[in-house]
Design a protein around this motif. Structure first.
Motif, mmCIF file in Angstrom:
data_model
loop_
_atom_site.group_PDB
_atom_site.id
_atom_site.type_symbol
_atom_site.label_atom_id
_atom_site.label_comp_id
_atom_site.label_asym_id
_atom_site.label_seq_id
_atom_site.Cartn_x
_atom_site.Cartn_y
_atom_site.Cartn_z
ATOM 1 N N ASP A 180 0.830 -1.208 0.000
ATOM 2 C CA ASP A 180 0.000 0.000 0.000
ATOM 3 C C ASP A 180 0.866 1.261 0.000
ATOM 4 N N ALA A 181 1.957 1.222 0.766
ATOM 5 C CA ALA A 181 2.862 2.380 0.817
ATOM 6 C C ALA A 181 3.558 2.579 -0.527
ATOM 7 N N VAL A 182 3.964 1.474 -1.163
ATOM 8 C CA VAL A 182 4.627 1.559 -2.471
ATOM 9 C C VAL A 182 3.679 2.168 -3.495
ATOM 10 N N ILE A 183 2.442 1.670 -3.534
ATOM 11 C CA ILE A 183 1.471 2.172 -4.499
ATOM 12 C C ILE A 183 1.194 3.658 -4.258
ATOM 13 N N ALA A 184 1.008 4.037 -3.000
ATOM 14 C CA ALA A 184 0.739 5.453 -2.690
ATOM 15 C C ALA A 184 1.913 6.335 -3.105
ATOM 16 N N ASP A 185 3.143 5.884 -2.822
ATOM 17 C CA ASP A 185 4.325 6.667 -3.208
ATOM 18 C C ASP A 185 4.418 6.828 -4.721
ATOM 19 N N CYS A 186 4.180 5.739 -5.447
ATOM 20 C CA CYS A 186 4.275 5.786 -6.916
ATOM 21 C C CYS A 186 3.203 6.690 -7.506
ATOM 22 N N VAL A 187 1.994 6.610 -6.963
ATOM 23 C CA VAL A 187 0.912 7.487 -7.426
ATOM 24 C C VAL A 187 1.262 8.945 -7.130
ATOM 25 N N ASP A 188 1.822 9.212 -5.957
ATOM 26 C CA ASP A 188 2.197 10.585 -5.615
ATOM 27 C C ASP A 188 3.263 11.122 -6.577
ATOM 28 N N MET A 189 4.269 10.299 -6.896
ATOM 29 C CA MET A 189 5.301 10.725 -7.852
ATOM 30 C C MET A 189 4.685 10.984 -9.226
ATOM 31 N N PHE A 190 3.771 10.103 -9.636
ATOM 32 C CA PHE A 190 3.077 10.259 -10.910
ATOM 33 C C PHE A 190 2.312 11.580 -10.949
ATOM 34 N N LEU A 191 1.605 11.874 -9.853
ATOM 35 C CA LEU A 191 0.790 13.085 -9.812
ATOM 36 C C LEU A 191 1.640 14.352 -9.806
ATOM 37 N N VAL A 192 2.812 14.305 -9.182
ATOM 38 C CA VAL A 192 3.707 15.467 -9.213
ATOM 39 C C VAL A 192 4.053 15.813 -10.665
ATOM 40 N N HIS A 193 4.245 14.783 -11.459
ATOM 41 C CA HIS A 193 4.636 15.004 -12.868
ATOM 42 C C HIS A 193 3.444 15.369 -13.758
ATOM 43 N N TYR A 194 2.299 14.758 -13.509
ATOM 44 C CA TYR A 194 1.168 14.902 -14.436
ATOM 45 C C TYR A 194 0.020 15.780 -13.949
ATOM 46 N N ARG A 195 0.052 16.211 -12.691
ATOM 47 C CA ARG A 195 -1.057 17.021 -12.189
ATOM 48 C C ARG A 195 -1.209 18.278 -13.047
ATOM 49 N N SER A 196 -2.443 18.599 -13.387
ATOM 50 C CA SER A 196 -2.713 19.788 -14.193
ATOM 51 C C SER A 196 -2.353 21.042 -13.406
ATOM 52 N N GLU A 197 -1.818 22.010 -14.115
ATOM 53 C CA GLU A 197 -1.431 23.285 -13.479
ATOM 54 C C GLU A 197 -2.641 24.161 -13.188
ATOM 55 N N ASP A 198 -3.759 23.880 -13.862
ATOM 56 C CA ASP A 198 -4.963 24.722 -13.706
ATOM 57 C C ASP A 198 -5.528 24.616 -12.301
#
Length: 198
Positions: A180-198
């Motif tokens: 669960d911690a691995v998945i949450a960390d990977c999702v967080d890293m993904f979101l840092v890169h892909y989160r919309s700036e809007d």
């Protein structure tokens, strides 16, 4: 189930057993027919060659991923939680005993035969996986910046698979990490890169 469908299913199950035990090159059609309790003639009526029989097994593997429920982005729920739940379910499917065994069987042969590998991965690339579908809808809704959804999903899943799928696939044991911690960390890293700036 019709008798011909049952025979085809029995042949495929017997082939999977024989390929697992002997490997594709050493697998014998006579033994597959014997395990399936059909004549060799019946086997060839369903599958004209050992290669076509193996191709049908690779299709089963692809069908298992294609059969996973399609996920849809919900604007009323946090994207992070949707991604975590989707990745958790996906990893659970990939590490299931039946899928893992079939995947090992197929991949061992794909490593040996590059033409077969190219055909397999060309088919796999045509599938729209549940994670890429969810990411694509999130991009369309403006929750993620625009990019190629399949590529973005591949980035996310590659990180997760490194810790939660490949150790089990290659060594038969789960990595000593909190999934669960691995998945949450990977999702967080993904979101840092892909989160919309809007």
């Amino acid at each position: 189930m019709k008798l011909t469908e049952k025979k085809r299913k029995d042949i495929l199950e017997a082939a999977i057993q024989e390929f697992r035990e002997q490997g594709f090159p050493a697998a014998r059609v006579n033994r597959i027919a014997e395990l399936a309790e059909v004549s060799k003639r019946t086997l060839y009526k369903h599958f004209e060659s050992k290669e076509l029989l193996f191709a049908a097994i690779t299709d089963i593997l692809l069908d298992e991923i294609a059969a996973m429920p399609k996920l849809h982005f919900r604007s009323d729920l946090p994207l992070r939680e949707q991604l975590i739940a989707a990745v958790r379910n996906y990893v659970g499917h990939l590490t299931g005993e039946q899928y893992m065994g079939l995947n090992r069987l197929v991949m061992s042969e794909l490593l040996r035969d590059q033409e077969l590998a190219q055909a397999f991965f060309a088919k796999a690339a045509m599938q729209d996986g549940p994670i890429s579908g969810l990411i694509g809808e999130a991009m369309q809704a403006g929750a993620l910046r625009e990019a190629e959804p399949g590529f973005a999903a591949g980035q996310l899943l590659s990180m997760v698979k490194h810790f939660l799928v490949w150790p089990q696939f290659l060594m038969g044991a789960k990595a000593e990490v909190d999934p669960d911690a691995v998945i949450a960390d990977c999702v967080d890293m993904f979101l840092v890169h892909y989160r919309s700036e809007d």
